[in-house]
Design a protein around this motif. Structure first.
Motif, PDB file in Angstrom:
ATOM      1  N   TYR A  61     -16.597 -32.902 -20.425  1.00 50.56           N
ATOM      2  CA  TYR A  61     -16.332 -33.243 -19.032  1.00 50.56           C
ATOM      3  C   TYR A  61     -14.944 -32.732 -18.636  1.00 50.56           C
ATOM      4  O   TYR A  61     -13.992 -32.813 -19.421  1.00 50.56           O
ATOM      5  CB  TYR A  61     -16.312 -34.755 -18.829  1.00 50.56           C
ATOM      6  N   VAL A  62     -14.831 -32.237 -17.416  1.00 49.20           N
ATOM      7  CA  VAL A  62     -13.536 -32.006 -16.784  1.00 49.20           C
ATOM      8  C   VAL A  62     -13.525 -32.840 -15.510  1.00 49.20           C
ATOM      9  O   VAL A  62     -14.339 -32.618 -14.614  1.00 49.20           O
ATOM     10  CB  VAL A  62     -13.303 -30.516 -16.455  1.00 49.20           C
ATOM     11  N   VAL A  63     -12.625 -33.818 -15.457  1.00 52.05           N
ATOM     12  CA  VAL A  63     -12.592 -34.769 -14.351  1.00 52.05           C
ATOM     13  C   VAL A  63     -11.299 -34.572 -13.555  1.00 52.05           C
ATOM     14  O   VAL A  63     -10.205 -34.769 -14.086  1.00 52.05           O
ATOM     15  CB  VAL A  63     -12.668 -36.220 -14.866  1.00 52.05           C
ATOM     16  N   ASP A  64     -11.430 -34.166 -12.308  1.00 50.71           N
ATOM     17  CA  ASP A  64     -10.262 -33.931 -11.457  1.00 50.71           C
ATOM     18  C   ASP A  64      -9.841 -35.240 -10.801  1.00 50.71           C
ATOM     19  O   ASP A  64     -10.531 -35.775  -9.933  1.00 50.71           O
ATOM     20  CB  ASP A  64     -10.593 -32.891 -10.384  1.00 50.71           C
ATOM     21  N   VAL A  65      -8.681 -35.762 -11.216  1.00 54.88           N
ATOM     22  CA  VAL A  65      -8.186 -37.035 -10.670  1.00 54.88           C
ATOM     23  C   VAL A  65      -6.804 -36.878 -10.046  1.00 54.88           C
ATOM     24  O   VAL A  65      -6.086 -37.861  -9.878  1.00 54.88           O
ATOM     25  CB  VAL A  65      -8.147 -38.121 -11.768  1.00 54.88           C
ATOM     26  N   LYS A  66      -6.435 -35.664  -9.694  1.00 52.62           N
ATOM     27  CA  LYS A  66      -5.069 -35.424  -9.207  1.00 52.62           C
ATOM     28  C   LYS A  66      -4.730 -36.279  -7.993  1.00 52.62           C
ATOM     29  O   LYS A  66      -3.645 -36.870  -7.914  1.00 52.62           O
ATOM     30  CB  LYS A  66      -4.875 -33.935  -8.889  1.00 52.62           C
ATOM     31  N   GLU A  67      -5.641 -36.350  -7.023  1.00 56.41           N
ATOM     32  CA  GLU A  67      -5.326 -37.134  -5.824  1.00 56.41           C
ATOM     33  C   GLU A  67      -5.249 -38.623  -6.148  1.00 56.41           C
ATOM     34  O   GLU A  67      -4.349 -39.330  -5.661  1.00 56.41           O
ATOM     35  CB  GLU A  67      -6.365 -36.893  -4.723  1.00 56.41           C
ATOM     36  N   GLU A  68      -6.167 -39.102  -6.957  1.00 57.64           N
ATOM     37  CA  GLU A  68      -6.112 -40.509  -7.373  1.00 57.64           C
ATOM     38  C   GLU A  68      -4.820 -40.788  -8.134  1.00 57.64           C
ATOM     39  O   GLU A  68      -4.207 -41.850  -7.978  1.00 57.64           O
ATOM     40  CB  GLU A  68      -7.323 -40.841  -8.248  1.00 57.64           C
ATOM     41  N   PHE A  69      -4.404 -39.851  -8.949  1.00 57.43           N
ATOM     42  CA  PHE A  69      -3.162 -39.990  -9.712  1.00 57.43           C
ATOM     43  C   PHE A  69      -1.965 -40.163  -8.767  1.00 57.43           C
ATOM     44  O   PHE A  69      -1.131 -41.046  -8.953  1.00 57.43           O
ATOM     45  CB  PHE A  69      -2.983 -38.757 -10.603  1.00 57.43           C
ATOM     46  N   ASP A  72      -2.687 -43.568  -6.279  1.00 54.91           N
ATOM     47  CA  ASP A  72      -2.870 -44.886  -6.892  1.00 54.91           C
ATOM     48  C   ASP A  72      -1.936 -45.171  -8.059  1.00 54.91           C
ATOM     49  O   ASP A  72      -1.882 -46.316  -8.537  1.00 54.91           O
ATOM     50  CB  ASP A  72      -4.314 -45.048  -7.380  1.00 54.91           C
ATOM     51  N   TYR A  73      -1.190 -44.156  -8.508  1.00 55.57           N
ATOM     52  CA  TYR A  73      -0.309 -44.356  -9.656  1.00 55.57           C
ATOM     53  C   TYR A  73       1.125 -43.910  -9.353  1.00 55.57           C
ATOM     54  O   TYR A  73       2.069 -44.667  -9.589  1.00 55.57           O
ATOM     55  CB  TYR A  73      -0.859 -43.622 -10.886  1.00 55.57           C
ATOM     56  N   ILE A  74       1.274 -42.696  -8.825  1.00 53.05           N
ATOM     57  CA  ILE A  74       2.618 -42.211  -8.503  1.00 53.05           C
ATOM     58  C   ILE A  74       3.209 -42.963  -7.315  1.00 53.05           C
ATOM     59  O   ILE A  74       4.349 -43.459  -7.374  1.00 53.05           O
ATOM     60  CB  ILE A  74       2.599 -40.693  -8.234  1.00 53.05           C
ATOM     61  N   PRO A  76       2.576 -45.992  -5.934  1.00 50.52           N
ATOM     62  CA  PRO A  76       3.003 -47.368  -6.185  1.00 50.52           C
ATOM     63  C   PRO A  76       4.299 -47.448  -6.993  1.00 50.52           C
ATOM     64  O   PRO A  76       5.147 -48.310  -6.729  1.00 50.52           O
ATOM     65  CB  PRO A  76       1.825 -47.964  -6.970  1.00 50.52           C
ATOM     66  N   THR A  77       4.451 -46.545  -7.960  1.00 50.00           N
ATOM     67  CA  THR A  77       5.662 -46.549  -8.778  1.00 50.00           C
ATOM     68  C   THR A  77       6.865 -46.086  -7.969  1.00 50.00           C
ATOM     69  O   THR A  77       7.976 -46.607  -8.132  1.00 50.00           O
ATOM     70  CB  THR A  77       5.459 -45.647 -10.006  1.00 50.00           C
ATOM     71  N   LEU A  78       6.651 -45.115  -7.090  1.00 53.23           N
ATOM     72  CA  LEU A  78       7.707 -44.661  -6.190  1.00 53.23           C
ATOM     73  C   LEU A  78       8.140 -45.790  -5.261  1.00 53.23           C
ATOM     74  O   LEU A  78       9.345 -46.042  -5.087  1.00 53.23           O
ATOM     75  CB  LEU A  78       7.214 -43.459  -5.374  1.00 53.23           C
ATOM     76  N   LYS A  79       7.178 -46.480  -4.660  1.00 56.32           N
ATOM     77  CA  LYS A  79       7.508 -47.593  -3.758  1.00 56.32           C
ATOM     78  C   LYS A  79       8.278 -48.696  -4.495  1.00 56.32           C
ATOM     79  O   LYS A  79       9.127 -49.366  -3.905  1.00 56.32           O
ATOM     80  CB  LYS A  79       6.231 -48.165  -3.133  1.00 56.32           C
ATOM     81  N   ALA A  80       7.958 -48.862  -5.767  1.00 52.74           N
ATOM     82  CA  ALA A  80       8.632 -49.886  -6.562  1.00 52.74           C
ATOM     83  C   ALA A  80      10.016 -49.445  -7.035  1.00 52.74           C
ATOM     84  O   ALA A  80      10.764 -50.251  -7.586  1.00 52.74           O
ATOM     85  CB  ALA A  80       7.782 -50.246  -7.781  1.00 52.74           C
ATOM     86  N   SER A  81      10.371 -48.173  -6.811  1.00 53.31           N
ATOM     87  CA  SER A  81      11.652 -47.610  -7.281  1.00 53.31           C
ATOM     88  C   SER A  81      11.801 -47.783  -8.791  1.00 53.31           C
ATOM     89  O   SER A  81      12.887 -48.051  -9.304  1.00 53.31           O
ATOM     90  CB  SER A  81      12.835 -48.276  -6.569  1.00 53.31           C
ATOM     91  N   ALA A  82      10.691 -47.618  -9.510  1.00 52.82           N
ATOM     92  CA  ALA A  82      10.661 -47.901 -10.944  1.00 52.82           C
ATOM     93  C   ALA A  82      11.125 -46.700 -11.752  1.00 52.82           C
ATOM     94  O   ALA A  82      10.472 -45.653 -11.753  1.00 52.82           O
ATOM     95  CB  ALA A  82       9.251 -48.307 -11.365  1.00 52.82           C
ATOM     96  N   ILE A  83      12.245 -46.843 -12.427  1.00 56.60           N
ATOM     97  CA  ILE A  83      12.808 -45.811 -13.293  1.00 56.60           C
ATOM     98  C   ILE A  83      13.138 -46.461 -14.626  1.00 56.60           C
ATOM     99  O   ILE A  83      13.906 -47.428 -14.672  1.00 56.60           O
ATOM    100  CB  ILE A  83      14.076 -45.177 -12.688  1.00 56.60           C
ATOM    101  N   TYR A  84      12.577 -45.948 -15.701  1.00 51.37           N
ATOM    102  CA  TYR A  84      12.793 -46.562 -17.006  1.00 51.37           C
ATOM    103  C   TYR A  84      14.158 -46.181 -17.568  1.00 51.37           C
ATOM    104  O   TYR A  84      14.502 -45.007 -17.657  1.00 51.37           O
ATOM    105  CB  TYR A  84      11.695 -46.131 -17.980  1.00 51.37           C
ATOM    106  N   GLU A  85      14.937 -47.184 -17.926  1.00 52.86           N
ATOM    107  CA  GLU A  85      16.276 -47.022 -18.504  1.00 52.86           C
ATOM    108  C   GLU A  85      17.152 -46.090 -17.673  1.00 52.86           C
ATOM    109  O   GLU A  85      17.911 -45.282 -18.206  1.00 52.86           O
ATOM    110  CB  GLU A  85      16.174 -46.549 -19.959  1.00 52.86           C
ATOM    111  N   ASP A  86      17.030 -46.231 -16.359  1.00 50.73           N
ATOM    112  CA  ASP A  86      17.888 -45.544 -15.383  1.00 50.73           C
ATOM    113  C   ASP A  86      17.708 -44.035 -15.319  1.00 50.73           C
ATOM    114  O   ASP A  86      18.417 -43.366 -14.557  1.00 50.73           O
ATOM    115  CB  ASP A  86      19.386 -45.837 -15.657  1.00 50.73           C
ATOM    116  N   PHE A  94       2.556 -43.317 -16.527  1.00 50.33           N
ATOM    117  CA  PHE A  94       1.524 -43.799 -15.597  1.00 50.33           C
ATOM    118  C   PHE A  94       0.311 -42.881 -15.523  1.00 50.33           C
ATOM    119  O   PHE A  94      -0.677 -43.210 -14.864  1.00 50.33           O
ATOM    120  CB  PHE A  94       2.079 -44.104 -14.203  1.00 50.33           C
ATOM    121  N   ALA A  95       0.351 -41.743 -16.233  1.00 46.37           N
ATOM    122  CA  ALA A  95      -0.855 -40.919 -16.331  1.00 46.37           C
ATOM    123  C   ALA A  95      -1.824 -41.494 -17.361  1.00 46.37           C
ATOM    124  O   ALA A  95      -3.046 -41.374 -17.220  1.00 46.37           O
ATOM    125  CB  ALA A  95      -0.482 -39.486 -16.708  1.00 46.37           C
TER     126      ALA A  95
END
Length: 412
Positions: A61-69, A72-74, A76-86, A94-95
């Motif tokens: 299978y090759v499953v294209d999930v770029k838009e969902e990625f 639904d993942y990038i 939300p993390t951007l809105k949360a301002s989430a950066i690990y260890e600065d 998150f992939a």
């Protein structure tokens, strides 16, 4: 004839998963279903699919999930301002939950008894994959070859591949472990395992070295609606095309390169070089817009939430009640994070130089150094007296205490 059991393999066509595909056949006599989840690796995935079938997979299978990625993942993390260890913008972290989610869906569809992945027993990805699988379908068995086979190194894998006529994309001279998606590219292993070694800039693929970036700065404007980027320089883009566009812009100016030592979830430190050009632009723009539109208390508390959110994502705890609850808080803070931010890109640096929003809390009438009719500076005296009242009382008590001590000394 007994029907063989099926295993779903997270397949990339790289060294590890190419070897694992054949190893699963040789060791368990499974029918292997290879699944390549397209999160923007930038590879010829039709060739990856063909390679999986030629290596022995019964289906690929090759499953294209770029838009969902992205959505639904990038985002939300951007809105949360989430950066690990600065430092780390969580590109691999998150992939993995999304990839694992697709593996579970296909395993259920195909009636597979197991899912296999190529994460090592020393890394974070094993936790991210397996935490997701357990959260979504704990009845599916997990096979992690790196934790059970007798191959101890990437050199051993190369030898195994050669013995089994498996074409591989690396040699013992080019032995970096890389992970790429639409958001970033990571480099680990090789001479990076010695922290004293400066990384060789020739490893960079998404960005130019800052020293080789243009001598003239570039400016880019990012428009947001409720914390989500919607336009670049006034032009609207769909989520996937926007990331590609910003990767191109940021990469050409050497933006988004970090060389860090990080704390892995399993307890050890690791060193890696990460390229995240478009992501760095978006995070800087989002940070500037929040400073314009969020009040002091909310912005301060959100930093605490951001740190916890980043740790959850890094640790692979995407599908958890706490993550869901934090998303609710984050979404409420983004209600008025709408506006435009202008950034300056120059030889690796990315900084916000201007911002505007219909919900801006900045009011020139109040902060001007010129004459104004809205702020009575005399009011500041009463505010300071109340604000410093605890300090005043403490000082009075100290003075009283010292005075009594001096009196006692005089009596003695």
């Amino acid at each position: 004839m007994n029907k063989k059991e099926k295993v779903v393999l997270a397949y990339s066509g790289g060294l590890d998963t190419s070897v694992i595909l054949k190893w699963l056949e040789n060791t368990y006599d499974y029918d292997v279903i290879a699944v390549c989840v397209d999160v923007g690796q930038g590879e010829d995935l039709s060739a990856v699919k063909k390679k999986a079938l030629s290596t022995g997979a019964i289906k690929a299978y090759v499953v294209d999930v770029k838009e969902e990625f992205v959505t639904d993942y990038i985002y939300p993390t951007l809105k949360a301002s989430a950066i690990y260890e600065d430092d780390y913008l969580l590109g691999t972290s998150f992939a993995r939950p999304l990839i694992a989610k697709k593996l579970v869906e296909i395993a259920e569809k195909e009636g597979a008894v197991a899912i296999s992945h190529g994460a090592t027993g020393k890394g974070n990805d094993q936790v991210r994959f397996e935490a997701t699988i357990k959260a979504l379908n704990p009845l599916i068995k997990v096979i992690a070859p790196w934790r059970i086979w007798n191959l101890k190194s990437r050199e051993d894998c190369i030898d195994y591949a050669l013995q089994n006529n498996i074409p591989i994309p690396v040699t013992k001279k080019d032995i970096y472990s890389r992970d790429q998606n639409i958001w970033h590219l990571s480099h680990e292993g090789g001479n990076l395992e010695e922290p004293w070694n400066e990384h060789d800039q020739s490893i960079l693929k998404m960005t130019v070295a800052p020293e080789k970036a243009p001598d003239k700065p570039a400016f880019v404007e990012i428009q947001f609606e409720k914390g989500i980027p919607v336009a670049v320089d006034g032009i609207k883009y769909n989520p996937v095309d926007m990331i590609y566009k910003l990767n191109e812009i940021g990469g050409s100016h050497g933006v988004g390169i970090i060389d860090i030592v990080e704390n892995r979830l399993v307890g050890m430190k690791s060193r890696g070089v990460y390229e995240t050009p478009g992501g760095t632009i978006l995070f800087e723009a989002h940070k500037a817009l929040e400073k314009l539109t969020l009040d002091r208390s909310t912005l301060s508390f959100k930093k605490t939430i951001s740190e916890k959110y980043a740790q959850l994502v890094y640790d692979g705890l995407w599908f958890t009640p706490l993550k869901e609850a934090l998303d609710g808080f984050v979404d409420s803070t983004q209600e008025y994070v709408t506006g435009v931010v202008k950034l300056k890109l120059y030889k690796g640096s990315c900084s916000a130089v201007a911002s505007a929003s219909p919900y801006s809390l900045y009011n020139e009438a109040f902060v001007t150094f010129g004459e104004d009719d809205v702020y009575n500076q005399k009011d500041a005296e009463g505010f300071i007296n109340l604000f410093t009242l605890p300090l005043t009382i403490r000082a009075i008590m100290k003075l009283k205490e010292n005075s009594e001590i001096n009196v006692k000394k005089q009596v003695i």
